[in-house]
Design a protein around this motif. Structure first.
Motif, PDB file in Angstrom:
ATOM      1  N   ASN A  59       0.845  -1.243   0.020  1.00  0.00           N
ATOM      2  CA  ASN A  59      -0.100  -0.028  -0.131  1.00  0.00           C
ATOM      3  C   ASN A  59       0.907   1.120  -0.009  1.00  0.00           C
ATOM      4  O   ASN A  59       2.032   0.965   0.110  1.00  0.00           O
ATOM      5  N   LEU A  64       5.858   4.744   1.590  1.00  0.00           N
ATOM      6  CA  LEU A  64       6.540   5.887   2.543  1.00  0.00           C
ATOM      7  C   LEU A  64       7.406   5.109   3.416  1.00  0.00           C
ATOM      8  O   LEU A  64       8.567   5.947   3.528  1.00  0.00           O
ATOM      9  N   SER A  85      -2.046  16.960   4.829  1.00  0.00           N
ATOM     10  CA  SER A  85      -2.114  15.879   3.924  1.00  0.00           C
ATOM     11  C   SER A  85      -2.822  14.682   4.948  1.00  0.00           C
ATOM     12  O   SER A  85      -3.435  15.015   5.923  1.00  0.00           O
ATOM     13  N   TRP A  86      -2.945  13.435   4.123  1.00  0.00           N
ATOM     14  CA  TRP A  86      -3.166  12.346   4.742  1.00  0.00           C
ATOM     15  C   TRP A  86      -2.396  11.749   6.056  1.00  0.00           C
ATOM     16  O   TRP A  86      -1.182  12.007   5.736  1.00  0.00           O
ATOM     17  N   SER A  88      -0.721   9.367   6.702  1.00  0.00           N
ATOM     18  CA  SER A  88       0.426   8.355   6.302  1.00  0.00           C
ATOM     19  C   SER A  88       1.576   8.936   6.021  1.00  0.00           C
ATOM     20  O   SER A  88       2.832   8.479   6.441  1.00  0.00           O
ATOM     21  N   THR A  89       1.445  10.300   5.687  1.00  0.00           N
ATOM     22  CA  THR A  89       2.994  11.026   5.209  1.00  0.00           C
ATOM     23  C   THR A  89       3.764  11.318   6.456  1.00  0.00           C
ATOM     24  O   THR A  89       4.765  10.868   6.437  1.00  0.00           O
ATOM     25  N   VAL A 131       4.301  16.695  -0.639  1.00  0.00           N
ATOM     26  CA  VAL A 131       3.073  15.979  -0.791  1.00  0.00           C
ATOM     27  C   VAL A 131       2.598  16.828  -2.334  1.00  0.00           C
ATOM     28  O   VAL A 131       1.952  17.871  -2.099  1.00  0.00           O
ATOM     29  N   ASP A 157       5.448  12.401  -2.012  1.00  0.00           N
ATOM     30  CA  ASP A 157       4.459  11.493  -2.102  1.00  0.00           C
ATOM     31  C   ASP A 157       3.481  11.859  -3.168  1.00  0.00           C
ATOM     32  O   ASP A 157       2.816  12.832  -3.149  1.00  0.00           O
ATOM     33  N   ALA A 159       0.689  10.001  -3.997  1.00  0.00           N
ATOM     34  CA  ALA A 159      -0.363   9.098  -3.760  1.00  0.00           C
ATOM     35  C   ALA A 159      -1.587   9.640  -4.531  1.00  0.00           C
ATOM     36  O   ALA A 159      -2.472   8.858  -4.792  1.00  0.00           O
ATOM     37  N   GLN A 160      -1.708  10.987  -4.668  1.00  0.00           N
ATOM     38  CA  GLN A 160      -2.887  11.596  -5.277  1.00  0.00           C
ATOM     39  C   GLN A 160      -2.583  12.024  -6.765  1.00  0.00           C
ATOM     40  O   GLN A 160      -3.614  12.962  -6.918  1.00  0.00           O
ATOM     41  N   SER A 181       0.317   5.263  -4.134  1.00  0.00           N
ATOM     42  CA  SER A 181      -0.665   4.321  -3.491  1.00  0.00           C
ATOM     43  C   SER A 181      -1.798   4.069  -4.485  1.00  0.00           C
ATOM     44  O   SER A 181      -1.979   5.032  -5.332  1.00  0.00           O
ATOM     45  N   TYR A 183      -4.786   2.620  -3.632  1.00  0.00           N
ATOM     46  CA  TYR A 183      -5.996   2.376  -3.037  1.00  0.00           C
ATOM     47  C   TYR A 183      -7.043   2.719  -3.828  1.00  0.00           C
ATOM     48  O   TYR A 183      -7.029   3.349  -5.053  1.00  0.00           O
ATOM     49  N   LYS A 186      -7.856   6.277  -5.332  1.00  0.00           N
ATOM     50  CA  LYS A 186      -7.005   6.694  -6.147  1.00  0.00           C
ATOM     51  C   LYS A 186      -7.152   6.940  -7.589  1.00  0.00           C
ATOM     52  O   LYS A 186      -8.008   6.246  -8.211  1.00  0.00           O
ATOM     53  N   ALA A 194      -2.880  -1.578  -2.515  1.00  0.00           N
ATOM     54  CA  ALA A 194      -1.495  -1.852  -3.375  1.00  0.00           C
ATOM     55  C   ALA A 194      -0.681  -0.421  -3.137  1.00  0.00           C
ATOM     56  O   ALA A 194      -1.399   0.552  -3.055  1.00  0.00           O
ATOM     57  N   TYR A 311      -8.893  17.409   4.430  1.00  0.00           N
ATOM     58  CA  TYR A 311      -9.011  16.610   5.562  1.00  0.00           C
ATOM     59  C   TYR A 311      -9.558  17.512   6.626  1.00  0.00           C
ATOM     60  O   TYR A 311      -9.220  18.769   6.670  1.00  0.00           O
TER      61      TYR A 311
END
Ligand SMILES: *Cc1c(COP(=O)(O)O)cnc(C)c1O
Length: 365
Positions: A59, A64, A85-86, A88-89, A131, A157, A159-160, A181, A183, A186, A194, A311
């Motif tokens: 994932n 990261l 950010s989310w 995770s970062t 990010v 990052d 991911a997005q 990511s 996910y 995404k 993944a 967020y």
């Protein structure tokens, strides 16, 4: 819901034959863990991302962690990232063993403010994790200049932001490594979890692959202590099938964003997403600012339009970071945004009628 926030079932229906065939092939070959489908996706994605090496993993959060663990951060090291950010970062900075240092955003693009990065550097700083939030690249020119000046590593990052570009250069190719990511929601999403780390650095890629596979690339030959973070064959085959559509889906997202921009710009109180010059936004999220965000979201929901807040709390102000004793005034831009942002429905298959309904409702509100 007249207009869902996203519609993964609809996307599946448009490529059902390809996805079903991919899943059937993996089952036929019993290629469940690593194997040819995973290797094929790693090659496919490295090509798409414009990098030499792609190391898949379980994932985007693990990606990261693996990237930072491979860069050998040590206790007391400081790693700078964005307040917006989310989690995770920032959480993976801690889990990799460093101290997280938050910086405010730039007030327009929702990405980290390079001036704040420069101001946050101390003798203990070792790296920066920008990010590309919502699908818009951070200011990679300024960030890389700061990194070079101070001898810091950079992990992007992404991911997005699959396929986003900064001044014509693909994101994820600026720093030492970049993380993705896949996910399901995404821009390129699996049908489960993944992720991947990409880099042009062969030695770093090998180290990351070892860390992700119990510390060794050959069975029973553990060179180091690793973790188990693998992409499974089924997700890899699904991702390879979906990757062939990513450019078209990205264009569709960008067209949908232009539709919203044009219509919403006319409406008082709505601030549409600002894209800085030279940055190609891929609109993982279409996030507006509105002074009465809660009431607007409730009104849209009551009328069949699903929205999201990405967020609701800036990272430094979460209970998880109470130890850092941050206050809203330390991050005035991220804090102002946390109370004004609202993400509207946007996905490749969204229709003009659905978008017009969203626009009409916002206008009548
Ligand atoms: C989704 C996301 C992640 C984490 O990815 P997972 O695959 O959900 O672990 C990391 N960073 C950002 C910015 C994300 O949006």
């Amino acid at each position: 819901m007249a207009v869902p926030f996203a519609d993964l079932q609809l996307q599946y229906q448009t490529i059902k034959d390809e996805v079903d065939a991919a899943i059937a092939a993996v089952i036929r070959d019993s290629a469940f863990i690593r194997g040819p489908y995973v290797e094929a996706f790693e090659r496919d994605f490295a090509n798409a991302a414009g990098v030499k090496h792609c190391v898949s993993c379980a994932n985007g959060t693990d990606a990261l962690y693996l990237a930072m663990a491979a860069l050998k951060v040590r206790p007391g090291d400081e790693v700078i990232t964005t307040a917006h950010s989310w989690i995770s970062t920032s959480a993976m900075i801690t889990h990799a063993g460093a101290n997280v240092v938050f910086c405010d955003t730039d007030g327009t693009t929702f990405t980290i403010d390079p001036a704040a990065v420069e101001a946050a550097i101390t003798p203990r700083t070792v790296g920066i994790v920008p990010v590309h939030l919502y699908g818009q690249p951070a200011d990679m020119e300024a960030i890389m200049a700061i990194a070079r000046k101070h001898g810091l590593w950079v992990i992007e990052d992404c991911a997005q932001a699959h396929l986003a570009q900064f001044k014509g250069q693909p994101i994820g190719t600026f720093g030492n490594a970049a993380t993705y990511s896949f996910y399901p929601g995404k821009n390129l999403g699996a049908m489960g979890d993944a992720g991947a780390v990409v880099t042009d650095d062969a030695a770093l890629a090998e180290h990351i692959a070892m860390l992700a596979r119990h510390g060794g690339l050959v069975k029973h030959q553990h060179q180091i202590e690793g973790i188990n973070s693998r992409l499974d064959g089924m997700q890899a085959a699904i991702l390879s099938a979906k990757l062939r559509h990513l450019t078209a889906w990205t264009r569709a997202r960008q067209h949908a964003a232009v539709f919203y921009d044009t219509a919403l710009n006319q409406i008082e109180d709505v601030e549409v997403p600002q894209v800085a010059p030279g940055r190609t936004h891929v609109y993982h999220l279409y996030t507006i600012r509105h002074p009465r965000r809660e009431a607007l979201a409730a009104y849209l929901k009551a009328n069949g339009v699903q929205t999201a807040i990405n967020y609701p709390t800036a990272l430094p102000l979460l209970p998880a970071y109470a130890r850092l004793k941050h206050r809203p005034e330390h991050f005035p831009k991220a804090y102002r945004d946390q109370n004004r942002i609202l993400s509207l429905p946007l996905f490749a298959e969204i229709t003009n009628d659905q978008q017009q309904l969203v626009v009409d409702l916002i206008r009548s509100f």
